[in-house]
Design a protein around this motif. Structure first.
Motif, PDB file in Angstrom:
ATOM      1  N   UNK A   1      40.813  54.476 -14.200  1.00 42.05           N
ATOM      2  CA  UNK A   1      41.052  53.693 -15.426  1.00 42.05           C
ATOM      3  C   UNK A   1      40.996  52.197 -15.187  1.00 42.05           C
ATOM      4  N   UNK A   2      41.624  51.734 -14.108  1.00 41.30           N
ATOM      5  CA  UNK A   2      41.630  50.286 -13.874  1.00 41.30           C
ATOM      6  C   UNK A   2      40.247  49.808 -13.437  1.00 41.30           C
ATOM      7  N   UNK A   3      39.543  50.594 -12.619  1.00 45.80           N
ATOM      8  CA  UNK A   3      38.241  50.102 -12.154  1.00 45.80           C
ATOM      9  C   UNK A   3      37.204  50.161 -13.277  1.00 45.80           C
ATOM     10  N   UNK A   4      37.256  51.206 -14.107  1.00 44.10           N
ATOM     11  CA  UNK A   4      36.272  51.309 -15.198  1.00 44.10           C
ATOM     12  C   UNK A   4      36.464  50.174 -16.213  1.00 44.10           C
ATOM     13  N   UNK A   5      37.701  49.917 -16.585  1.00 47.46           N
ATOM     14  CA  UNK A   5      37.952  48.828 -17.541  1.00 47.46           C
ATOM     15  C   UNK A   5      37.562  47.492 -16.915  1.00 47.46           C
ATOM     16  N   UNK A   6      37.951  47.278 -15.681  1.00 50.85           N
ATOM     17  CA  UNK A   6      37.642  46.011 -15.010  1.00 50.85           C
ATOM     18  C   UNK A   6      36.128  45.774 -14.976  1.00 50.85           C
ATOM     19  N   UNK A   7      35.374  46.801 -14.636  1.00 53.98           N
ATOM     20  CA  UNK A   7      33.917  46.700 -14.539  1.00 53.98           C
ATOM     21  C   UNK A   7      33.287  46.312 -15.885  1.00 53.98           C
TER      22      UNK A   7
ATOM     23  N   UNK B   1      42.113  47.502  -9.390  1.00 51.88           N
ATOM     24  CA  UNK B   1      40.839  47.525 -10.123  1.00 51.88           C
ATOM     25  C   UNK B   1      39.755  46.711  -9.422  1.00 51.88           C
ATOM     26  N   UNK B   2      40.023  45.418  -9.180  1.00 47.88           N
ATOM     27  CA  UNK B   2      38.986  44.572  -8.565  1.00 47.88           C
ATOM     28  C   UNK B   2      38.561  45.039  -7.172  1.00 47.88           C
TER      29      UNK B   2
END
Ligand code: WTA
Length: 651
Positions: free
Chosen positions: A284-290, A319-320
Motif C-alpha cells: 500500500x505505501x509503495x504503490x501510493x508513493x509510486x 514506501x520510498x
C-alpha cells in the motif's frame, strides 16, 4: 461541526495537469478503470519481492482484514537488500543533513545495508530476536531509519516515539507494547540547542521495568548517565559487529506479521496502539508513493515530516525505500540558521518532489517569499501536502512561490490508521482545485454519509467513510479489540468511520473539513482534548478542566484550556505558565495549551456534562449556540468576558 459541513464552500480556481507531466506520469487515466481487486493483486506482484508468493489476495471478516494471504516477505529485504542485489548499491538512499550547518552524510543503498546489518547484529547482542518488541526514541538522525530497518530485518516489531513526547508518554507506550529494548540518543539538535533524550528515556525506563536493554546513539556527545548492565553506547557495542549481510539474513515474515505499532490520540486519555502488519502495508505505501509522487529513477524526494509520526514511517522510510528512491532526510527546524534552510536544501540536492504539511507552508508564508526567492528551486516538479485541511490561500502560495507556478500540488488525505494515502489527486491526471483532496486512490472506495448512514449527493456534506478494506489498513488496536470496533466500526455498520467531516462537490471531488470528534489537530498532530484535560486535572491545584481547539492561522488549531482551580482560587500568569509546563511534562510540549482561561465554573448541562461546543464557540469568537440546556447560563458570560480579556492581553 454541522454548521461547517453545511457551509457552502466556494473555490473556483482549478489547475489541469501540465501536458509534459501528464505525458510521462506513472499513473495514466486508465488507472481508475481497474477493478480494485485486480489493482491490488497486480500491485502485490509488482511492488514487492516475496520469499513465498501469496496464495490469495485478501480476506474480509468485518471488521478484520487480511491481505496477501500465505505470502512471506521481509520489509528490510524489500527496502534495502534487493536493491543492492539488483545492482543499485551505488544509488543514494538518503542525503542526510544535520541541523548544525555543514553536518552532512550520504547513504547509498550499499552503505545503508551495511549500517542496517551492523545495527541488527548489535541489537541481537541485547537479546532482540524475531518477535521482541523494541521502542525507538530518536530524533531525525540516520540511525532512526537504520534502527527501524534493523528491527524489520530481525522480525522484531518496533514502536517509534516522537522525540517531543514526555517520559510518561514514552513509558506508557513501552509498557503497553511490552517493549524489552529501547534505542535512544544522548541529545538531539533542535532549533540550535541540544535536547536531552537519554535523560527523558531514563525517567521513562524507571517506570517501564520490562525494558532490560538500552542502546544509546551518540549524537552531540553531551553528558549522559549510563546504567551498568542495561545501557550501552551504540558506537561501542557495535565495534566488533559485522556489516556483512550474510551474518544477519532477513527473517522471513508472514504477510500478516506485526511490523510496527504507532500510537495515536483518540477520544480518551489513553493513546491507542495502531497495528500495522507487513505485506499489505508495504504494498500500500509503495504503490501510493509510486503513483502519487510520480517517482522516477532520478527523483530526489523530500518528505519533510518527522519519522516519529506515521507520515515518516510510510513516506520517508518504508514506501520510498521499497521504491528504491533517493530521499533527503533533514534533522532540524526550517529556521536554522536562517529561514531559508529548506530552500537551501532543495537547491543543494536538486529536490524534485517535496511533501510537507499545511502548518509548515503557512509558517513559510508568514516569513515571506523572499527566503525561497534566494534559491534556485527550479528542480521541483511536484509538491504535496498532508496532515490537515489545506486552506486555498496556502495551497496557491505553495504552488506559486515554491512551485514556481508550474508544479502540481497533491493534497493527500489519510491517517495513522489507514497506513497509506487514501484520498488524493493523481498529478498527471487530476485537475486540481486548491483545498480539495480530489478522489479515492485506485482500489479505494470512499463515501460521505449523513447522520443516518445514507450516502449524500454531490454538493452535500457529512462524514467520511471507507467502504472496502485496503491493504495498509490497521489490523486493530493493540490489546484492545473492543475499542477497535467501537471507534471505527460502530458508527455506521459495515464501513470504516474516519472521524472526519467531508463534502463532495458537483464533480465528485472530496473536500475534507476536519475532525468531528474530540480530537484536535495542532500543526498536523492529533491531540485528544481529554488527554490534555487529564494532564491538567493531574495538577494538585486544578479542580476541573475543559479543553478545546480554536482556529489558528499557522498551526491550524491551537489548544485552549478552561481551568477551575481548587478552593475557588483565581489564576495568575505564573500559574498559567506552571500549568502549561505541567502538561508538557505529562504529554510533551506539542500538547501545551496556547492559552488557559481561569474560570470559577465550567458550562455544564443539568446532568453535569461539560458543554464543549459552547467553549469552542467562545474560543473562536462565534455567536454562542443553544444555551438553554445549561444549568447556569451566567457561567458562559463570565467565561466569555475572561476569555476576551485574555485575548486582548495576548495581542
Ligand atoms: C487530518 C496523518 C484534511 C484528518 C497522515 C485525519 C487531513 C488526521 C489531511 C489524521 C488532508 C490528514 N486534509 N485533513 N490532506 N491529512 N488530515 O493520524 O483529520 O496524524 O483524520 O495522520 O489528520 O492524522 P494522523
Amino acid at each position: 461541526m454541522t454548521d461547517d459541513i453545511a457551509a457552502l464552500f466556494v473555490e473556483n480556481r482549478s489547475y489541469p495537469p501540465p501536458a509534459d507531466f501528464a505525458a510521462t506520469a506513472n499513473a495514466q487515466p486508465e488507472i481508475y478503470d481497474q477493478d480494485p481487486d485486480a489493482f491490488w493483486e497486480r500491485a502485490g506482484r509488482e511492488r514487492v519481492t516475496w520469499f513465498t508468493p501469496f496464495e490469495r489476495l485478501s480476506e474480509w471478516n468485518p471488521p478484520y482484514a487480511k491481505w496477501y494471504i500465505g505470502g512471506t516477505l521481509n520489509a528490510c529485504y524489500n527496502c534495502v537488500d534487493r536493491h543492492v542485489e539488483a545492482g543499485a548499491g551505488e544509488k543514494v538512499a538518503y542525503y542526510w543533513e544535520g541541523e548544525p550547518t555543514g553536518d552532512r552524510s550520504v547513504f547509498t543503498y550499499a552503505t545503508l545495508q551495511q549500517n542496517v546489518v551492523r545495527f541488527a547484529n548489535t541489537l541481537k547482542r541485547l537479546g532482540v530476536r524475531k518477535g521482541t518488541p523494541v521502542a525507538i526514541y530518536l530524533g531525525m538522525v540516520p540511525e532512526l531509519p537504520i534502527a527501524m530497518l534493523a528491527c524489520a530485518r530481525l522480525g522484531a516489531p518496533h514502536t517509534v516515539v516522537f522525540g517531543g513526547f514526555s517520559a510518561e508518554s514514552l513509558s506508557g507506550r513501552m509498557n503497553d507494547m511490552g517493549c524489552e529494548v529501547l534505542v535512544t540518543q544522548d541529545e538531539a539538535w533542535r532549533r540550535g540547542r541540544p535536547v536531552a533524550l537519554k535523560q527523558v528515556a531514563d525517567e521513562a525506563m524507571a517506570s517501564a521495568p520490562g525494558v532490560h536493554g538500552c542502546m544509546v546513539v551518540r549524537r552531540t556527545g553531551g553528558e549522559v548517565s549510563m546504567r551498568e548492565g542495561r545501557d550501552v553506547f551504540y558506537h561501542e557495542a557495535s565495534a566488533g559487529e559485522s556489516d556483512d549481510p550474510a551474518t544477519c539474513p532477513c527473517e522471513p515474515m508472514d504477510a500478516e506479521d506485526l511490523l510496527f505499532l504507532m500510537y495515536t490520540s483518540g477520544t480518551t486519555a489513553r493513546p491507542k496502539g495502531i497495528v500495522h502488519t507487513t505485506g499489505g502495508y508495504l504494498v500500500g505505501t509503495s504503490a501510493t508513493h509510486h503513483h502519487i509522487f510520480d517517482i522516477k529513477p532520478d527523483t530526489v524526494y523530500w518528505c519533510a515530516a518527522d519519522i516519529g509520526w506515521i507520515t515518516g514511517h510510510s513516506y520517508i522510510v518504508y514506501g520510498p525505500l521499497c521504491n528504491q528512491t533517493t530521499s533527503v532526510l533533514y534533522e532540524g527546524t526550517p529556521d536554522q540558521p536562517d529561514k531559508d534552510r529548506w530552500w537551501e536544501i532543495v537547491e543543494r540536492y536538486g529536490v524534485t518532489v517535496l511533501y510537507t504539511a499545511p502548518t509548515a507552508i503557512r509558517t513559510h508564508m508568514k516569513w515571506g517569499p523572499e527566503y525561497a526567492d534566494r534559491h534556485d528551486l527550479s528542480s521541483l516538479r511536484l509538491l504535496g501536502s498532508v496532515g490537515e485541511p489545506i486552506n486555498p490561500e496556502a495551497w496557491v502560495w505553495y504552488r506559486t512561490h515554491i512551485g514556481g507556478g508550474r508544479t502540481p500540488v497533491v493534497d493527500t488525505w489519510w491517517q495513522t490508521e489507514t497506513g497509506m494515502i487514501l484520498i488524493t489527486p493523481l498529478p498527471g491526471i487530476t485537475t486540481l482545485k486548491p483545498g480539495s483532496a480530489a478522489r479515492p486512490f485506485p482500489g479505494v472506495e470512499a463515501a460521505v454519509y449523513n447522520n443516518e448512514g445514507k450516502e449524500v449527493p454531490p454538493g452535500a456534506g457529512g462524514y467520511l467513510v471507507l467502504k472496502r478494506p485496503w491493504p495498509a489498513m490497521l489490523r486493530g488496536i493493540f490489546n484492545d479489540p473492543d475499542r477497535y470496533v467501537e471507534t471505527y466500526w460502530s458508527r455506521f455498520p459495515g464501513v470504516y468511520f474516519a472521524g472526519d467531516g467531508a463534502r463532495i462537490d458537483a464533480d465528485g471531488d472530496l473536500w475534507l473539513m476536519g475532525r468531528v470528534d474530540d480530537v484536535m489537530n495542532v500543526s498536523g498532530h492529533r491531540i485528544s482534548t481529554i488527554e490534555v484535560e487529564s494532564a491538567l486535572v493531574d495538577h494538585p491545584e486544578v479542580a476541573e478542566a475543559a479543553v478545546c481547539g480554536r482556529a489558528d492561522a499557522i498551526t491550524g488549531q491551537a489548544i485552549v484550556a478552561y481551568v477551575t482551580l481548587k478552593g475557588g482560587l483565581d489564576g495568575s500568569p505564573d500559574k498559567l505558565a506552571e500549568l502549561r509546563e505541567h502538561v508538557a511534562g505529562k504529554i510533551g510540549r506539542i500538547a501545551m495549551p496556547a492559552n488557559i482561561v481561569f474560570t470559577p465554573d465550567l458550562p455544564k448541562t443539568r446532568s453535569g456534562k461539560i458543554m464543549r461546543r459552547l467553549l469552542r464557540d467562545v474560543a473562536d469568537h462565534r455567536k454562542l449556540g443553544d444555551t438553554t440546556t445549561l444549568a447556569d447560563p451566567a457561567v458562559v458570560q463570565e467565561i466569555q468576558a475572561r476569555a476576551a480579556a485574555g485575548d486582548a492581553k495576548e495581542e
